[in-house]
Design an enzyme around this catalytic site. Structure first.
Site, PDB file in Angstrom:
ATOM      1  N   ILE A 112       7.636   7.187 -10.303  1.00 57.99           N
ATOM      2  CA  ILE A 112       6.172   7.230 -10.220  1.00 57.99           C
ATOM      3  C   ILE A 112       5.593   7.149 -11.640  1.00 57.99           C
ATOM      4  CG2 ILE A 112       4.165   8.601  -9.495  1.00 57.99           C
ATOM      5  CD1 ILE A 112       5.874   9.625  -7.151  1.00 57.99           C
TER       6      ILE A 112
ATOM      7  N   LYS B  92       5.561  21.776 -10.248  1.00 57.30           N
ATOM      8  CA  LYS B  92       6.934  21.541 -10.700  1.00 57.30           C
ATOM      9  C   LYS B  92       7.007  21.807 -12.200  1.00 57.30           C
ATOM     10  CE  LYS B  92      10.337  17.907 -11.320  1.00 57.30           C
ATOM     11  NZ  LYS B  92      10.645  16.480 -11.197  1.00 57.30           N
TER      12      LYS B  92
ATOM     13  N   THR C 200      11.466   9.638 -12.283  1.00 59.38           N
ATOM     14  CA  THR C 200      10.764   8.801 -13.256  1.00 59.38           C
ATOM     15  C   THR C 200      10.076   7.573 -12.662  1.00 59.38           C
ATOM     16  OG1 THR C 200      12.946   7.893 -13.691  1.00 59.38           O
ATOM     17  CG2 THR C 200      12.066   9.424 -15.315  1.00 59.38           C
TER      18      THR C 200
ATOM     19  N   GLY D 112       0.818  -1.216   0.000  1.00 60.49           N
ATOM     20  CA  GLY D 112       0.000   0.000   0.000  1.00 60.49           C
ATOM     21  C   GLY D 112       0.847   1.258   0.000  1.00 60.49           C
TER      22      GLY D 112
ATOM     23  N   GLU E 236       8.651  12.128  -4.099  1.00 57.35           N
ATOM     24  CA  GLU E 236       7.761  13.272  -3.986  1.00 57.35           C
ATOM     25  C   GLU E 236       7.830  14.213  -5.173  1.00 57.35           C
ATOM     26  OE1 GLU E 236       8.344  14.672   0.151  1.00 57.35           O
ATOM     27  OE2 GLU E 236       6.901  13.079   0.574  1.00 57.35           O
ATOM     28  N   ALA E 237       8.685  13.910  -6.160  1.00 59.22           N
ATOM     29  CA  ALA E 237       8.751  14.761  -7.355  1.00 59.22           C
ATOM     30  C   ALA E 237       8.230  13.954  -8.537  1.00 59.22           C
ATOM     31  CB  ALA E 237      10.182  15.200  -7.611  1.00 59.22           C
TER      32      ALA E 237
ATOM     33  N   THR F 132       2.892   4.075  -2.793  1.00 55.94           N
ATOM     34  CA  THR F 132       2.424   4.815  -3.975  1.00 55.94           C
ATOM     35  C   THR F 132       2.012   3.838  -5.075  1.00 55.94           C
ATOM     36  OG1 THR F 132       3.910   6.603  -3.383  1.00 55.94           O
ATOM     37  CG2 THR F 132       3.079   6.610  -5.636  1.00 55.94           C
ATOM     38  N   ALA F 133       2.805   2.798  -5.277  1.00 53.26           N
ATOM     39  CA  ALA F 133       2.508   1.853  -6.366  1.00 53.26           C
ATOM     40  C   ALA F 133       1.200   1.106  -6.097  1.00 53.26           C
ATOM     41  CB  ALA F 133       3.659   0.858  -6.523  1.00 53.26           C
TER      42      ALA F 133
HETATM   43  P1  FAD Z   1       6.815   1.021  -0.848  1.00 50.90           P
HETATM   44  O1  FAD Z   1       6.473   2.436  -0.684  1.00 50.90           O
HETATM   45  O2  FAD Z   1       8.016   0.484  -0.220  1.00 50.90           O
HETATM   46  O3  FAD Z   1       5.548   0.176  -0.488  1.00 50.90           O
HETATM   47  C1  FAD Z   1       5.630  -1.192  -0.235  1.00 50.90           C
HETATM   48  C2  FAD Z   1       4.357  -1.665   0.427  1.00 50.90           C
HETATM   49  O4  FAD Z   1       4.401  -3.081   0.567  1.00 50.90           O
HETATM   50  C3  FAD Z   1       4.114  -1.090   1.815  1.00 50.90           C
HETATM   51  O5  FAD Z   1       2.756  -0.783   1.981  1.00 50.90           O
HETATM   52  C4  FAD Z   1       4.483  -2.255   2.730  1.00 50.90           C
HETATM   53  O6  FAD Z   1       3.803  -2.190   3.947  1.00 50.90           O
HETATM   54  C5  FAD Z   1       4.032  -3.420   1.878  1.00 50.90           C
HETATM   55  N1  FAD Z   1       4.691  -4.662   2.271  1.00 50.90           N
HETATM   56  C6  FAD Z   1       5.989  -5.016   2.091  1.00 50.90           C
HETATM   57  N2  FAD Z   1       6.210  -6.233   2.619  1.00 50.90           N
HETATM   58  C7  FAD Z   1       5.027  -6.661   3.132  1.00 50.90           C
HETATM   59  C8  FAD Z   1       4.608  -7.826   3.838  1.00 50.90           C
HETATM   60  N3  FAD Z   1       5.451  -8.798   4.132  1.00 50.90           N
HETATM   61  N4  FAD Z   1       3.326  -7.898   4.207  1.00 50.90           N
HETATM   62  C9  FAD Z   1       2.427  -6.920   3.931  1.00 50.90           C
HETATM   63  N5  FAD Z   1       2.767  -5.805   3.280  1.00 50.90           N
HETATM   64  C10 FAD Z   1       4.053  -5.662   2.894  1.00 50.90           C
HETATM   65  N6  FAD Z   1      10.049   8.389  -7.495  1.00 50.90           N
HETATM   66  C11 FAD Z   1       9.633   9.483  -8.163  1.00 50.90           C
HETATM   67  O7  FAD Z   1       8.849   9.375  -9.111  1.00 50.90           O
HETATM   68  N7  FAD Z   1      10.080  10.719  -7.800  1.00 50.90           N
HETATM   69  C12 FAD Z   1      10.987  10.910  -6.826  1.00 50.90           C
HETATM   70  O8  FAD Z   1      11.336  12.042  -6.521  1.00 50.90           O
HETATM   71  C13 FAD Z   1      11.488   9.769  -6.150  1.00 50.90           C
HETATM   72  N8  FAD Z   1      12.414   9.871  -5.171  1.00 50.90           N
HETATM   73  C14 FAD Z   1      12.892   8.739  -4.569  1.00 50.90           C
HETATM   74  C15 FAD Z   1      13.951   8.829  -3.668  1.00 50.90           C
HETATM   75  C16 FAD Z   1      14.497   7.675  -3.119  1.00 50.90           C
HETATM   76  C17 FAD Z   1      15.662   7.769  -2.183  1.00 50.90           C
HETATM   77  C18 FAD Z   1      13.944   6.408  -3.424  1.00 50.90           C
HETATM   78  C19 FAD Z   1      14.477   5.150  -2.799  1.00 50.90           C
HETATM   79  C20 FAD Z   1      12.892   6.325  -4.307  1.00 50.90           C
HETATM   80  C21 FAD Z   1      12.381   7.477  -4.907  1.00 50.90           C
HETATM   81  N9  FAD Z   1      11.368   7.393  -5.838  1.00 50.90           N
HETATM   82  C22 FAD Z   1      10.956   8.502  -6.514  1.00 50.90           C
HETATM   83  C23 FAD Z   1      10.689   6.136  -6.084  1.00 50.90           C
HETATM   84  C24 FAD Z   1       9.381   6.124  -5.304  1.00 50.90           C
HETATM   85  O9  FAD Z   1       9.630   6.355  -3.939  1.00 50.90           O
HETATM   86  C25 FAD Z   1       8.675   4.814  -5.476  1.00 50.90           C
HETATM   87  O10 FAD Z   1       8.590   4.515  -6.836  1.00 50.90           O
HETATM   88  C26 FAD Z   1       7.288   4.855  -4.910  1.00 50.90           C
HETATM   89  O11 FAD Z   1       7.291   5.342  -3.605  1.00 50.90           O
HETATM   90  C27 FAD Z   1       6.652   3.499  -4.956  1.00 50.90           C
HETATM   91  O12 FAD Z   1       7.105   2.657  -3.944  1.00 50.90           O
HETATM   92  P2  FAD Z   1       6.374   1.271  -3.790  1.00 50.90           P
HETATM   93  O13 FAD Z   1       4.931   1.533  -3.573  1.00 50.90           O
HETATM   94  O14 FAD Z   1       6.777   0.402  -4.914  1.00 50.90           O
HETATM   95  O15 FAD Z   1       7.037   0.666  -2.467  1.00 50.90           O
END
Ligand code: FAD
Length: 502
Positions: free
Chosen positions: A350, A88, A348, A23, A59-60, A25-26
């Site tokens: 998001i 932005k 890139t 849960g 966040e960007a 952003t993805a």
């Molecule tokens: P997460 O946010 O890690 O979510 C994972 C989810 O899975 C969580 O809800 C967690 O609770 C759940 N989960 C994991 N394991 C389990 C389990 N065992 N049981 C139940 N639930 C579980 N992107 C941009 O477009 N612009 C930016 O400026 C940017 N800056 C970034 C800076 C950094 C340093 C990093 C590392 C990334 C950045 N990104 C950026 C990428 C962006 O943060 C991610 O693409 C975005 O937040 C999506 O993350 P996610 O949802 O894939 O993973």
């Protein structure tokens, strides 16, 4: 050819229940789009664990987010108010080409193309004759960002994206998804049950012992890749020989000035720092390579440079640049960090989530079919590869040689696809966008010029103009831009009005 490790009875099953794991952003962007557009046909569940939490950064964004929100009919004012978003218009790259140098990669179009050649050829001809001003003087969005001004202009007259609060965005998209029928389940996944052969997920088991079965699983579990990696064993292609950074430290600070409408990317000794202004706070972070500096040095560098009181303890995040060899295998599709990660230099990730979600919608299966899977994987690979090249460009083409990190970046053996682009531009001033690439010609030109490549030649059509004609051609572009910018409200004032109406 169907994957022979998948039992035939699974392949014949209609896709009626989608289980989204994660849960962040993805996860919530996926839930929002699937429930809004397919919710009447399929059941959508999302499992997340508050105890594990999200990565908490990201966040960007880039302008494709505006399109994504339009597709879902999301009210922009409500979204911006809820996520404390700012506008932005581009990214300012500071100290990238050399210490003290600055350029902007903006979201706009620069100049006006001519029947024979892109605008850059006319600018290059004018530059050679001493007639041209800065390349950025011919771009509305860039000029508006430099003046801290913004307004929505008619007919999409100004291209823009957002800075947003990632945790608030996930909450906003959660509320949206739940309104459209997504069912959220809180719990920590402790086991992924696969069918005999291992290429298919039947169910996930939570810490409380409950099991959730599904026909299609979307892995949004973040960097770990709980389903696609841990359970199905899809390998990760590591790009750290091209992109050295493997760590980040993030910290939020209170705002000490009005928010500017662009992201700052400030190059350092072994990486760079971001500064992302929101309405109520600023996101700061340092991205670095642990091969060149340690965490303590990085943290000190970050904390010495921030403005305003820190609102959270700095947090270290480790990552590996690269991608899964397959984004979709069996009945599991990876979207978000589980599928791959490009460091945030050009914001890139998001966008890649959105692309993954839209691709899944377009290829949404009645029953899982290998042809859909192959198509999905081919598109996903093409997309991330061209973005990868664009990001490498920033590191490789630089005059900086002041630290071992920058010397190694300059000495990189870059991918052949990028080598060709650089050579073509350096020799002829030409750039071509290929296929469905994200970054158009103007992005490549802004960054290549910004990083210090001045092409040797330009298109002969630009030499057909006399000095007076060329000057007039350029001024007819520049002057209306300057006049428009002078009439725009200040970004901070505009936000107060726009979000206040939400
Ligand atoms: P997460 O946010 O890690 O979510 C994972 C989810 O899975 C969580 O809800 C967690 O609770 C759940 N989960 C994991 N394991 C389990 C389990 N065992 N049981 C139940 N639930 C579980 N992107 C941009 O477009 N612009 C930016 O400026 C940017 N800056 C970034 C800076 C950094 C340093 C990093 C590392 C990334 C950045 N990104 C950026 C990428 C962006 O943060 C991610 O693409 C975005 O937040 C999506 O993350 P996610 O949802 O894939 O993973």
């Amino acid at each position: 050819m169907p994957d022979t490790s998948i039992p035939q009875d699974r392949l014949d099953r209609p896709v009626q229940r989608v289980v989204i794991v994660g849960g962040g952003t993805a996860g919530w962007m996926t839930a929002a789009a699937l429930s809004k557009l397919l919710g009447k046909r399929v059941e959508i569940l999302l499992v997340e664990s508050e105890e594990i939490g999200t990565v908490g950064v990201g966040e960007a964004t880039i302008p494709t987010m505006v399109t994504f929100h339009r597709l879902l009919d999301i009210n922009e004012q409500a979204f911006m108010a809820a996520t404390h978003a700012t506008i932005k218009l581009g990214i300012a790259f500071e100290h990238w080409r050399e210490r003290g140098h600055r350029y902007v990669h903006s979201f706009g179009t620069t100049g006006r193309d001519h029947w024979a050649a892109g605008f850059q050829h006319f600018w290059l001809a004018a530059h050679a004759r001493g007639l041209a001003r800065d390349y950025g003087d011919y771009c509305l969005e860039l000029q508006a960002s430099e003046a801290n001004r913004f307004a929505h202009l008619p007919n999409g007259g100004m291209n823009y994206a957002f800075h947003l609060d990632a945790s608030q965005y996930a909450k906003f998209m959660r509320a949206f998804s739940e309104r459209h029928g997504t069912r959220r389940i809180e719990g920590r996944i402790v086991e992924v049950k696969t069918a005999p052969g291992g290429g298919w997920i039947d169910a996930i088991r939570l810490a409380d012992g409950s099991e959730i079965a599904g026909d299609l699983f979307v892995d949004c579990s973040g960097l770990r890749g709980l389903l696609i990696g841990d359970a199905l064993g899809v390998e990760y292609e590591d790009w750290s020989h091209w992109l050295f950074n493997d760590s980040a430290i993030a910290v939020q600070t209170e705002s000490v000035r009005d928010a500017i409408p662009y992201t700052r990317s400030i190059a350092g000794d072994a990486g760079w720092q971001w500064r992302i202004p929101l309405q109520h706070r600023v996101g700061n972070g340092i991205v670095f390579s642990s091969r060149y500096i340690d965490d303590d040095t990085a943290k000190r560098t970050l904390l010495e440079s921030i403005e305003g009181r820190a609102l959270i303890e700095p947090r270290v995040i480790r990552f590996k640049p690269g991608q899964r060899r397959e984004s979709w295998r069996g009945n599991c599709v990876a979207i978000g960090l589980s599928g791959g990660f490009l460091e945030p230099l050009e914001s890139t990730n998001i966008h890649l989530i959105q692309r993954g979600v839209l691709r899944l919608l377009q290829l949404f299966p009645q029953v899982v079919a290998q042809a859909d899977i192959d198509q999905f994987n081919r598109q996903a690979e093409d997309e991330i590869t061209s973005i990868r090249d664009f990001v490498i460009l920033h590191y490789h083409v630089t005059d900086r040689r002041d630290t071992p990190y920058w010397r190694d970046c300059a000495a990189l053996e870059i991918p052949a696809s990028l080598r060709h682009r650089i050579d073509l531009f350096r020799e002829t001033g030409r750039v071509f966008r290929e296929g469905n690439e994200l970054f158009a010609e103007n992005s490549w030109i802004q960054v290549m010029l910004g990083q210090g490549i001045l092409p040797r030649r330009h298109h002969p059509a630009a030499d057909l103009m006399s000095d007076a004609e060329l000057d007039e051609f350029l001024e007819r572009i520049r002057k209306p831009i300057a006049q428009t910018v002078a009439r725009l409200p200040m970004h901070a004032d505009y936000l107060r009005d726009y979000c206040g109406e939400a």
